[in-house]
Scaffold this active site. Structure first.
Site, PDB file in Angstrom:
ATOM      1  CG  HIS A 197     -33.684  33.900  -4.791  1.00  0.00           C
ATOM      2  ND1 HIS A 197     -32.676  33.043  -5.181  1.00  0.00           N
ATOM      3  CD2 HIS A 197     -33.335  34.365  -3.566  1.00  0.00           C
ATOM      4  CE1 HIS A 197     -31.755  33.004  -4.239  1.00  0.00           C
ATOM      5  NE2 HIS A 197     -32.124  33.785  -3.246  1.00  0.00           N
ATOM      6  NE  ARG A 248     -31.125  29.988  -2.324  1.00  0.00           N
ATOM      7  CZ  ARG A 248     -30.194  29.080  -2.067  1.00  0.00           C
ATOM      8  NH1 ARG A 248     -30.289  27.868  -2.582  1.00  0.00           N
ATOM      9  NH2 ARG A 248     -29.163  29.359  -1.287  1.00  0.00           N
TER      10      ARG A 248
END
Length: 311
Positions: A247, A250
């Site tokens: 993540h 991201r």
């Protein structure tokens, strides 16, 4: 209400969240859990959820805060769950009002997500570039794709072969609440995906499962799990001494896009955020970097004397 009545009510609330609100199972479970806690509190205090007042809810929230040392962010999540629960009770005719609407959300602090520098991202991706290892080539493609598109790990493992368009260099992504969006990817990621589909995926595909549509396959030819993807990424980052998760890629994608001049609305679309306020966190990150640059510049002026900066 009795405990059996509470259990039945929670089941109905759960069905409402899934089939009518179309929330994810993760969100559904969180909302049902908070409603269950409230009903247990009601049972222990001789209260009925259908008759709770603003003062009752305030007492409940004070109990939650003091008993579990909850921060503002957690209390805000509890309020979101209860707001949905009481809206459901109104819909079912069990109440005529939603008392949670009278409660102000606590002011929450802005939590800036952890991001990587562009050099750190390159260092991680380089660790996966191994043309002689099928799984490493698969992993490199996955993480290059996440960094190039900003997609979530759940969206990554949900991709099918047909999600990728060679001609247009985009991928159809199914995000939260089954919302589909089109995400364009860079040239490096496009070439990586094409190479994976043409030369790597066939080596992973089990002949007994030739109809498997998943884009990214495990060593047995089935769809990868998020746990497996997390584990592969974590192992490399640990070896490099870098604190990061999938993540984090991201977050880094969004931050680097902002730093290179992308507008907030475009990033919102690529990340699949329903509210631009969620995306604006990355402008805070960019401002933080800007302030850091200013501080370094100011320190330089202190070292070199009081110069005219227009020179």
């Amino acid at each position: 209400m009795t405990r059996s009545d509470d259990a039945e009510l929670l089941d109905l609330f759960s069905d409402h969240l899934i089939f009518e609100r179309r929330l994810s199972r993760k969100t559904r479970d969180a909302y049902v859990e908070q409603a269950s806690v409230l009903l247990s509190w009601c049972a222990g205090n001789g209260k009925d959820a259908a008759l709770l007042t603003f003062s009752d809810l305030d007492a409940f929230l004070v109990w939650r805060r003091e008993s579990f040392s909850l921060d503002e962010r957690t209390v805000s999540k509890i309020l979101s769950a209860l707001r949905s629960f009481f809206s459901f009770l109104v819909k079912e005719g069990m109440r005529s009002d939603n008392p949670v609407l009278s409660i102000d959300r606590p002011k929450t602090r802005i939590y800036l997500p952890r991001t990587l520098s562009e050099d750190e991202v390159e260092e991680i991706l380089t660790e996966f570039r191994d043309d002689g290892d099928v799984l490493m080539m698969r992993d490199y493609t996955m993480f290059e794709l996440v960094y190039s598109s900003g997609m979530r790990i759940s969206e990554l493992i949900g991709l099918d072969v047909g999600s990728f368009s060679r001609e247009e260099s985009f991928i159809r992504v199914v995000g939260k609440r089954n919302k589909e969006r089109v995400v364009f990817i860079g040239e490096i990621a496009r070439r990586a995906v094409e190479n994976y589909i043409d030369n790597v995926r066939p080596l992973l595909l089990d002949k007994r499962r030739v109809k498997e549509n998943a884009l990214f396959l495990n060593r047995r030819g089935g769809r990868l799990t998020r746990q497996a993807v997390h584990k592969r990424f974590h192992e490399k980052c640990s070896r490099l001494g870098i604190d990061a998760t999938v993540h984090t890629l991201r977050h880094s994608f969004a931050t680097h896009m902002i730093e290179h001049g992308a507008d907030i609305r475009s990033i919102q679309e690529m990340l699949g955020h329903s509210d631009v306020k969620t995306t604006q966190i990355y402008t805070h990150l960019d401002t933080k970097e800007l302030l850091g640059s200013y501080d370094r510049f100011a320190s330089l002026l202190d070292l070199t004397g009081d110069k005219d900066v227009s020179e």
